[in-house]
Enzyme design. Structure first.
Site, PDB file in Angstrom:
ATOM      1  N   ILE A 160     -22.623 -33.144   9.011  1.00  0.00           N
ATOM      2  CA  ILE A 160     -21.300 -32.511   8.996  1.00  0.00           C
ATOM      3  C   ILE A 160     -21.333 -31.097   8.414  1.00  0.00           C
ATOM      4  O   ILE A 160     -20.379 -30.350   8.577  1.00  0.00           O
ATOM      5  CB  ILE A 160     -20.250 -33.368   8.244  1.00  0.00           C
ATOM      6  CG1 ILE A 160     -20.648 -33.565   6.787  1.00  0.00           C
ATOM      7  CG2 ILE A 160     -20.035 -34.698   8.958  1.00  0.00           C
ATOM      8  CD1 ILE A 160     -19.554 -34.177   5.933  1.00  0.00           C
TER       9      ILE A 160
ATOM     10  N   ASN B 237     -35.139 -36.083   1.142  1.00  0.00           N
ATOM     11  CA  ASN B 237     -34.975 -35.858  -0.294  1.00  0.00           C
ATOM     12  C   ASN B 237     -35.013 -37.211  -0.995  1.00  0.00           C
ATOM     13  O   ASN B 237     -34.342 -38.149  -0.566  1.00  0.00           O
ATOM     14  CB  ASN B 237     -33.639 -35.167  -0.579  1.00  0.00           C
ATOM     15  CG  ASN B 237     -33.536 -33.812   0.071  1.00  0.00           C
ATOM     16  OD1 ASN B 237     -34.504 -33.063   0.124  1.00  0.00           O
ATOM     17  ND2 ASN B 237     -32.361 -33.488   0.580  1.00  0.00           N
TER      18      ASN B 237
ATOM     19  N   HIS C  58     -32.601 -41.399   4.181  1.00  0.00           N
ATOM     20  CA  HIS C  58     -32.267 -40.642   5.384  1.00  0.00           C
ATOM     21  C   HIS C  58     -33.259 -39.511   5.579  1.00  0.00           C
ATOM     22  O   HIS C  58     -33.788 -38.959   4.626  1.00  0.00           O
ATOM     23  CB  HIS C  58     -30.832 -40.122   5.353  1.00  0.00           C
ATOM     24  CG  HIS C  58     -30.474 -39.278   4.173  1.00  0.00           C
ATOM     25  ND1 HIS C  58     -30.316 -39.792   2.892  1.00  0.00           N
ATOM     26  CD2 HIS C  58     -30.240 -37.950   4.062  1.00  0.00           C
ATOM     27  CE1 HIS C  58     -29.982 -38.813   2.062  1.00  0.00           C
ATOM     28  NE2 HIS C  58     -29.951 -37.687   2.755  1.00  0.00           N
TER      29      HIS C  58
ATOM     30  N   HIS D 278     -33.683 -35.832   7.492  1.00  0.00           N
ATOM     31  CA  HIS D 278     -33.046 -34.705   8.175  1.00  0.00           C
ATOM     32  C   HIS D 278     -34.015 -34.205   9.245  1.00  0.00           C
ATOM     33  O   HIS D 278     -35.205 -34.028   8.960  1.00  0.00           O
ATOM     34  CB  HIS D 278     -32.797 -33.547   7.208  1.00  0.00           C
ATOM     35  CG  HIS D 278     -31.858 -33.857   6.091  1.00  0.00           C
ATOM     36  ND1 HIS D 278     -30.540 -33.454   6.087  1.00  0.00           N
ATOM     37  CD2 HIS D 278     -32.055 -34.516   4.926  1.00  0.00           C
ATOM     38  CE1 HIS D 278     -29.969 -33.850   4.957  1.00  0.00           C
ATOM     39  NE2 HIS D 278     -30.867 -34.500   4.238  1.00  0.00           N
TER      40      HIS D 278
END
Length: 124
Positions: free
Chosen positions: A40, A97, A110, A112
């Site tokens: 987002i 991360n 997660h 990226h």
């Protein structure tokens, strides 16, 4: 605020809510093991997040407790998303991360995927 990579899984985190359908996302991929959607607040022309469907806080948690099928499915999903987005040529960057020092903000593993432009050195 960064979160611990060794803390308990928080069922109220934003990615858990997305997985349950409580919060919408701009989905680009989904299978039995992973969900991928546009970030987002994109940091590159292409910025997609890939999350496992299981409740894993970090890579350490995931690699220690996920099934072989979940691990294989998630890794394959990351590669599939990069291919589907046409990022293999000229390339892309993956980032995960982990923990406070890694500046992990959401306590759900997660990855990226960044693409669509040339990136500089990873660390200065």
């Amino acid at each position: 605020m960064p979160v611990s990579a060794t803390g308990p899984y928080d069922q109220g985190n934003i990615f858990a809510k997305i997985l349950r359908g409580e919060i919408p996302c701009n989905k680009v991929f989904e299978d039995d093991f992973a969900l991928a959607f546009h970030d987002i607040a994109p940091q590159a022309p292409v910025h997609v997040l890939v999350i496992p469907k299981g409740p894993y806080v970090s890579w350490a948690d995931f690699s220690a407790t996920a099934t072989d099928a979940e691990i294989g499915g998630f890794v394959r999903a990351v590669g599939q998303v990069a291919r589907d987005l046409g990022l293999e040529e000229p390339g892309y960057r993956l980032l995960a991360n982990t923990g406070v020092h890694g500046n992990q903000v959401v306590p759900h593993l997660h990855v990226h995927i960044f693409g669509g432009r040339q990136f500089g050195a990873m660390l200065s």
